[in-house]
Write a protein that holds these residues in place. Structure first.
Motif, PDB file in Angstrom:
ATOM      1  N   ILE A 228       0.866  -1.177   0.000  1.00  0.00           N
ATOM      2  CA  ILE A 228       0.000   0.000   0.000  1.00  0.00           C
ATOM      3  C   ILE A 228       0.908   1.234   0.000  1.00  0.00           C
ATOM      4  CG2 ILE A 228      -0.225   0.180   2.523  1.00  0.00           C
ATOM      5  CD1 ILE A 228      -3.128   0.413  -0.014  1.00  0.00           C
ATOM      6  N   GLY A 229       1.999   1.109  -0.762  1.00  0.00           N
ATOM      7  CA  GLY A 229       3.133   1.999  -0.603  1.00  0.00           C
ATOM      8  C   GLY A 229       4.059   1.397   0.434  1.00  0.00           C
ATOM      9  N   ALA A 383       1.281  11.598  -2.227  1.00  0.00           N
ATOM     10  CA  ALA A 383       0.973  12.301  -0.978  1.00  0.00           C
ATOM     11  C   ALA A 383       2.268  12.844  -0.411  1.00  0.00           C
ATOM     12  CB  ALA A 383       0.310  11.367   0.033  1.00  0.00           C
ATOM     13  N   THR A 384       2.164  13.920   0.340  1.00  0.00           N
ATOM     14  CA  THR A 384       3.311  14.432   1.080  1.00  0.00           C
ATOM     15  C   THR A 384       2.811  15.089   2.363  1.00  0.00           C
ATOM     16  OG1 THR A 384       5.316  15.786   0.951  1.00  0.00           O
ATOM     17  CG2 THR A 384       3.350  16.695  -0.097  1.00  0.00           C
ATOM     18  N   ALA A 396      -4.387   7.789  -0.197  1.00  0.00           N
ATOM     19  CA  ALA A 396      -3.548   8.573  -1.115  1.00  0.00           C
ATOM     20  C   ALA A 396      -3.514   7.976  -2.521  1.00  0.00           C
ATOM     21  CB  ALA A 396      -2.129   8.676  -0.565  1.00  0.00           C
ATOM     22  N   ALA A 397      -4.197   6.869  -2.725  1.00  0.00           N
ATOM     23  CA  ALA A 397      -4.199   6.234  -4.046  1.00  0.00           C
ATOM     24  C   ALA A 397      -4.890   7.130  -5.064  1.00  0.00           C
ATOM     25  CB  ALA A 397      -4.901   4.884  -3.970  1.00  0.00           C
ATOM     26  N   GLU A 400      -6.335   6.820 -11.572  1.00  0.00           N
ATOM     27  CA  GLU A 400      -6.202   7.426 -12.897  1.00  0.00           C
ATOM     28  C   GLU A 400      -4.779   7.909 -13.145  1.00  0.00           C
ATOM     29  OE1 GLU A 400      -8.584   8.337 -10.702  1.00  0.00           O
ATOM     30  OE2 GLU A 400     -10.300   7.300 -11.617  1.00  0.00           O
ATOM     31  N   LEU A 401      -4.189   8.547 -12.144  1.00  0.00           N
ATOM     32  CA  LEU A 401      -2.815   9.019 -12.284  1.00  0.00           C
ATOM     33  C   LEU A 401      -1.846   7.839 -12.390  1.00  0.00           C
ATOM     34  CD1 LEU A 401      -0.736  11.260 -12.315  1.00  0.00           C
ATOM     35  CD2 LEU A 401      -0.901  11.386  -9.806  1.00  0.00           C
ATOM     36  N   GLU A 402      -2.098   6.815 -11.597  1.00  0.00           N
ATOM     37  CA  GLU A 402      -1.255   5.621 -11.643  1.00  0.00           C
ATOM     38  C   GLU A 402      -1.317   4.965 -13.014  1.00  0.00           C
ATOM     39  OE1 GLU A 402      -1.885   1.454  -9.573  1.00  0.00           O
ATOM     40  OE2 GLU A 402      -1.066   2.885  -8.128  1.00  0.00           O
ATOM     41  N   ASP A 403      -2.509   4.866 -13.600  1.00  0.00           N
ATOM     42  CA  ASP A 403      -2.648   4.254 -14.920  1.00  0.00           C
ATOM     43  C   ASP A 403      -1.853   5.042 -15.958  1.00  0.00           C
ATOM     44  OD1 ASP A 403      -4.194   2.172 -14.072  1.00  0.00           O
ATOM     45  OD2 ASP A 403      -6.076   2.911 -14.920  1.00  0.00           O
TER      46      ASP A 403
END
Length: 450
Positions: A228-229, A383-384, A396-397, A400-403
């Motif tokens: 999960i990170g 995330a920060t 923080a997932a 769309e950005l991950e894809d």
């Protein structure tokens, strides 16, 4: 700061490029009518494009797909190929077992098994080892043993932990602060709260509240969350876990399947942890299905002295193919010649260069992202600062950005773990490979935030 319309446009473009680059993979997927979900395992459908890439060949950290495209592989089988793809010593050992010695599975021991047990003891400190084919099975068998020896029914986990498909582990902290089934849990035999308790990672008070019920046989943890990170422990957290388990009469099981990346003896050795049981799998077989769990001498003796427990035949511990000559030969070759102490030094240094470079890109484009490193493994998160527990990491997932990132990087010859933004270094991963990743990431990020 992400323009969602621009993100959608860029993703559509990268999906089109992906389809154009990979017609043979697309055709193979379309024709796979006899497979459940069209793939050998349904998790292979975790893909950014319309179809998965089909592999033709792989060596070291290079993968070639069915269409002849070559990739730098930072996924490495989600740790299963941390030794690299088809490392020569493992190939040779497996070949000897098959072609010269014969007997891939025989229900008989080989002397390799004692060598592997001794080496795992050197690395992880446990005294007695037993083998499995996966870490999932090793976790299941360890859970049965600790329940039997403590007389307690429940196992305590961290929210959003990863221990394979172990039923008991699919528990998270819900919105009300209580345990609940992890979303999407398939066919749970009973409500997960009947078998398990849960606390947030790094939450000492929450852990103590759960242990205070007096029904926890063991706390089963990853030293750092990894699926999960990479959620790292805060200073003093592991000392508190060990102290509290002892105070409340619970055993401590550490699952090093992913955290093996921390060093030759995983986080257990690197951070001087003191578990009662260690579980490990995937990487130790160099690509051949392998897993193991190790027990302290005291715990092993307690179990073996219990004449009422059937641990030889049908008592629920073991599998016919576990500890086979083939699997054990692969484990010995991997540990003796590939994932050595010296190899880890290089892999960790390479991962540090990877982490530093990604951090520079995040700063250059003022992205609200962060990156954590765990030895030879690193992962950036949207995330920060980086989340400190599983629930916050899950929140923080950004699918769309991950894809977009996964598609764009794949189109530029870079593979990350499909489930998240994890990058793992194997012994053959070079600084030039890291630089290639950074160049590709900088390019796709620059287009996104332009």
């Amino acid at each position: 700061m992400i323009d969602r319309a621009r993100l959608a446009t860029l993703t559509e473009r990268e999906a089109s490029v992906f389809a154009e680059r990979n017609p043979k993979s697309a055709a193979a997927y379309a024709e796979a009518g006899h497979l459940f979900g069209r793939v050998p395992m349904t998790w292979m459908n975790k893909k950014a494009g319309a179809f998965p890439l089909y592999v033709e060949s792989a060596r070291g950290n290079r993968v070639v797909d069915l269409d002849g495209n070559e990739y730098l592989d930072f996924a490495l089988g989600d740790t299963g190929a941390m030794a690299g793809h088809s490392p020569a010593p493992v190939v040779d050992a497996v070949g000897r077992r098959i072609y010269e010695q014969g007997g891939m599975t025989m229900m008989m021991p080989t002397t390799d098994a004692e060598w592997v047990g001794a080496e795992l003891s050197r690395r992880f400190g446990m005294d007695a080892w037993s083998f499995a084919l996966t870490a999932t099975d090793a976790n299941r068998w360890a859970i049965r043993l600790v329940r039997a020896i403590t007389g307690r029914s429940k196992i305590l986990f961290h929210s959003y932990c990863y221990h394979g498909s172990v039923d008991e582990s699919l528990i998270v902290v819900g919105p009300d602060g209580k345990g609940m089934d992890r979303p999407g849990n398939v066919g749970a035999p009973v409500k997960v709260t009947k078998t398990s308790r849960v606390a947030e990672f790094n939450d000492i008070e929450g852990l103590e509240r759960q242990l205070a019920h007096g029904d926890v046989a063991a706390v089963l943890i990853e030293p750092a969350l990894t699926n999960i990170g990479i959620v790292l422990p805060e200073p003093g957290y592991h000392d508190a876990v060990r102290r509290l388990t002892r105070e409340h009469g619970a055993l401590l099981i550490i699952d090093e399947t992913h955290t093996f990346s921390a060093g030759p003896g995983g986080a257990t050795q690197a951070w001087a942890l003191e578990p009662d049981v260690v579980v490990i799998g995937k990487a130790i077989g160099g690509g051949i299905p392998s897993g193991a769990y190790g027990l302290s001498a005291e715990l092993a003796e307690r179990i073996l002295n219990r004449t009422d427990l059937d641990i030889v035949d049908m008592g629920g511990v073991g599998g016919t193919l576990a500890g086979s000559p083939l699997s054990v030969a692969a484990m010995r070759a991997t540990l003796e010649e590939v994932l050595t102490d010296a190899a880890f030094e290089t892999m960790i240094a390479t991962a540090t260069a990877f982490t530093d470079g990604v951090r520079e890109i995040i700063a250059e484009f003022e992205l609200p992202w962060s990156i954590n490193q765990l030895g030879a493994r690193a992962e950036y998160r949207f995330a920060t600062p980086y989340p400190t527990n599983g629930t916050d990491a899950a929140a923080a997932a950004d699918p769309e950005l991950e894809d977009y990132l996964h598609l764009a990087l794949a189109n530029r010859g870079i593979l990350l773990t499909p489930f998240h933004n994890m990058a793992l270094m194997c012994p053959t991963t070079s600084l030039d490979d890291v630089a290639a990743h950074h160049a590709a990431l900088r390019e796709v990020v620059a287009e996104l935030v332009a």
